[in-house]
Design an enzyme around this catalytic site. Structure first.
Site, PDB file in Angstrom:
ATOM      1  N   ASP A 150      31.142  58.083  61.435  1.00 38.09           N
ATOM      2  CA  ASP A 150      31.748  58.830  62.543  1.00 38.09           C
ATOM      3  C   ASP A 150      33.247  59.033  62.326  1.00 38.09           C
ATOM      4  OD1 ASP A 150      31.637  60.185  64.950  1.00 38.09           O
ATOM      5  OD2 ASP A 150      32.003  58.392  66.162  1.00 38.09           O
TER       6      ASP A 150
ATOM      7  N   ASN B 276      22.885  65.906  67.812  1.00 37.61           N
ATOM      8  CA  ASN B 276      23.901  66.766  67.180  1.00 37.61           C
ATOM      9  C   ASN B 276      23.482  68.239  67.139  1.00 37.61           C
ATOM     10  OD1 ASN B 276      24.937  64.220  64.749  1.00 37.61           O
ATOM     11  ND2 ASN B 276      25.829  64.700  66.747  1.00 37.61           N
TER      12      ASN B 276
HETATM   13  C1  IPE Z   1      26.742  59.596  65.726  1.00 35.54           C
HETATM   14  O1  IPE Z   1      27.974  60.166  65.928  1.00 35.54           O
HETATM   15  C2  IPE Z   1      25.891  60.489  64.849  1.00 35.54           C
HETATM   16  C3  IPE Z   1      26.279  60.541  63.449  1.00 35.54           C
HETATM   17  C4  IPE Z   1      27.234  59.872  62.885  1.00 35.54           C
HETATM   18  C5  IPE Z   1      25.488  61.437  62.633  1.00 35.54           C
HETATM   19  P1  IPE Z   1      28.290  61.075  67.214  1.00 35.54           P
HETATM   20  O2  IPE Z   1      29.684  61.508  67.067  1.00 35.54           O
HETATM   21  O3  IPE Z   1      27.257  62.137  67.335  1.00 35.54           O
HETATM   22  O4  IPE Z   1      28.088  60.046  68.400  1.00 35.54           O
HETATM   23  P2  IPE Z   1      28.750  60.006  69.855  1.00 35.54           P
HETATM   24  O5  IPE Z   1      28.589  61.392  70.425  1.00 35.54           O
HETATM   25  O6  IPE Z   1      30.190  59.645  69.677  1.00 35.54           O
HETATM   26  O7  IPE Z   1      27.990  58.958  70.600  1.00 35.54           O
HETATM   27  C1  IPE Z   2      30.486  62.323  62.323  1.00 29.23           C
HETATM   28  O1  IPE Z   2      31.737  62.799  62.647  1.00 29.23           O
HETATM   29  C2  IPE Z   2      29.632  63.345  61.630  1.00 29.23           C
HETATM   30  C3  IPE Z   2      28.525  63.857  62.452  1.00 29.23           C
HETATM   31  C4  IPE Z   2      28.202  63.444  63.629  1.00 29.23           C
HETATM   32  C5  IPE Z   2      27.725  64.911  61.861  1.00 29.23           C
HETATM   33  P1  IPE Z   2      32.000  63.598  63.984  1.00 29.23           P
HETATM   34  O2  IPE Z   2      31.773  65.054  63.710  1.00 29.23           O
HETATM   35  O3  IPE Z   2      31.211  63.051  65.109  1.00 29.23           O
HETATM   36  O4  IPE Z   2      33.539  63.328  64.190  1.00 29.23           O
HETATM   37  P2  IPE Z   2      34.285  62.968  65.546  1.00 29.23           P
HETATM   38  O5  IPE Z   2      33.589  61.785  66.150  1.00 29.23           O
HETATM   39  O6  IPE Z   2      34.193  64.180  66.419  1.00 29.23           O
HETATM   40  O7  IPE Z   2      35.683  62.665  65.121  1.00 29.23           O
HETATM   41 MG    MG Z   3      31.578  61.575  66.475  1.00 29.57          MG
END
Ligand code: IPE
Ligand code: IPE
Ligand code: MG
Length: 258
Positions: A18, A66
Site C-alpha cells: 500500500d 479496487n
Molecule cells: C489494499 O489497499 C489493497 C491492495 C494493496 C491491493 P487499499 O488501498 O485498497 O486499502 P484501503 O482502501 O486503504 O483499506
Molecule cells: C496500493 O497503493 C496499490 C493498490 C491498491 C492497487 P494505493 O494505490 O492504495 O496507494 P495509496 O494508499 O492511495 O497511497
Molecule cells: Mg491504498
C-alpha cells in the site's frame, strides 16, 4: 540481512503493498507513476525473499474492492500487470519461482488472464519459491466461494455437514495452497487488513510500516522478518509453553503435537 536468522524463516510471507498513490502524490506525479515504481519494489522484494529461502510470498496486488477505483487507474494497473507478466518471465524462470494467482481472476480482462495463465503454466513445476499474486482478491469473497462449494457438495450428498471442519475449508481456499500466513506486512502506514487473507492470517504476526510501497525493498523485508523473529508465537498456549512435549513454531506443528 545480518539481522535475519535463516534457520527460522517465516514459511509464508504475505504483503499488503500500500501507498503507491501517496508516493506519487508527494512527488506531484499521477497515481499511476506510483504503481509503476511499485512494480520495481515487487521485483526487489521477490528477489530478496527468494535469496533468503522464503518458500511462499503472497502479494496483494488488486482487491475486489479496487474495481471501484477510477477506470483510468484500473486500466493502468491492468496494463502494468500485463507488462510485468512479460518482463518478469526470465526472472521467475531463472530463479525457479512458480507463479500462482488467487482471486476472482475471471473478472480480469482476457489479455491479462491469458498472460497470467501462460506464465503460471510455464512455471508450474518450479519449486524455488511460490509467488502468489492476489488479483481481484477479497478474503471474504474467497470464504464465500468456499462456503458455496461446501453447500453444493452437501446438497449432492458428497459430504456430511458434521464432517466439515477447518481442514475442509483449508482444502477449498486457494490462498491456503501455500499454507497459513506466518508474517503479514503492510506498508503505507495504515493498520488494517483490508479484506486480505482473512482465513490464513488467523495466527499471522503483523508488521506495519510507514514506508510507502515504492520505497520498500530487500532491507525492508529483512527488517520485517527480523521483527517477526523477535516475537513469541503462542498459538493460544501460555507463554513459553510446550504443547505436549515440544515448543511449537507453526500451526501445523501445533496440530501434530496435540
Ligand atoms: C489494499 O489497499 C489493497 C491492495 C494493496 C491491493 P487499499 O488501498 O485498497 O486499502 P484501503 O482502501 O486503504 O483499506
Ligand atoms: C496500493 O497503493 C496499490 C493498490 C491498491 C492497487 P494505493 O494505490 O492504495 O496507494 P495509496 O494508499 O492511495 O497511497
Ligand atoms: Mg491504498
Amino acid at each position: 540481512m545480518g539481522l535475519v536468522d535463516v534457520s527460522r524463516l517465516p514459511q509464508h510471507v504475505a504483503i499488503i503493498m500500500d501507498g503507491n498513490g501517496r508516493w506519487a502524490q508527494a512527488r506531484g506525479k499521477p497515481r499511476t507513476a506510483g504503481h509503476e515504481r511499485g512494480a520495481d519494489a515487487v521485483r526487489a522484494t521477490m528477489r530478496a525473499a527468494r535469496r533468503l529461502g522464503v518458500p511462499a510470498l503472497t502479494l496483494y496486488a488488486f482487491s475486489e474492492q479496487n474495481w471501484e477505483r477510477p477506470q483510468v487507474e484500473i486500466n493502468a494497473l491492468v496494463d502494468l500487470l500485463c507488462e510485468c507478466l512479460i518482463s518478469e518471465r526470465d526472472e521467475l524462470v531463472d530463479n525457479e519461482i512458480r507463479l500462482a494467482a488467487i482471486g476472482r481472476l475471471h473478472k480480469l480482462p482476457t489479455r491479462a488472464q491469458s498472460k497470467l495463465d501462460a506464465l503460471m503454466r510455464e512455471t508450474e513445476s518450479l519449486d524455488g519459491m511460490t509467488l502468489t499474486l492476489a488479483l481481484s482478491y477479497g478474503g471474504r469473497e474467497e470464504i464465500v466461494d468456499a462456503a458455496r462449494e461446501l453447500a453444493r457438495r452437501t446438497r449432492d450428498g458428497a459430504i456430511d455437514p458434521e464432517d466439515i471442519d477447518e481442514r475442509s475449508m483449508d482444502a477449498l481456499l486457494p490462498s491456503m495452497n501455500v499454507g497459513p500466513v506466518d508474517l503479514l506486512v503492510r506498508t503505507g502506514g495504515e493498520q488494517r487488513i483490508s479484506n486480505f487473507l482473512l482465513w490464513g492470517s488467523a495466527y499471522a504476526e503483523f508488521v506495519f510500516t510507514d514506508e510507502l510501497w515504492p520505497d520498500f525493498g530487500a532491507n525492508s523485508l529483512y527488517s520485517a522478518i527480523a521483527a517477526y523473529q523477535a516475537r513469541e508465537r503462542r498459538f493460544g498456549l501460555v507463554p513459553g509453553a510446550e504443547a505436549h512435549g515440544g515448543a511449537v513454531s507453526s500451526r501445523d506443528e501445533l496440530e501434530r503435537a496435540i
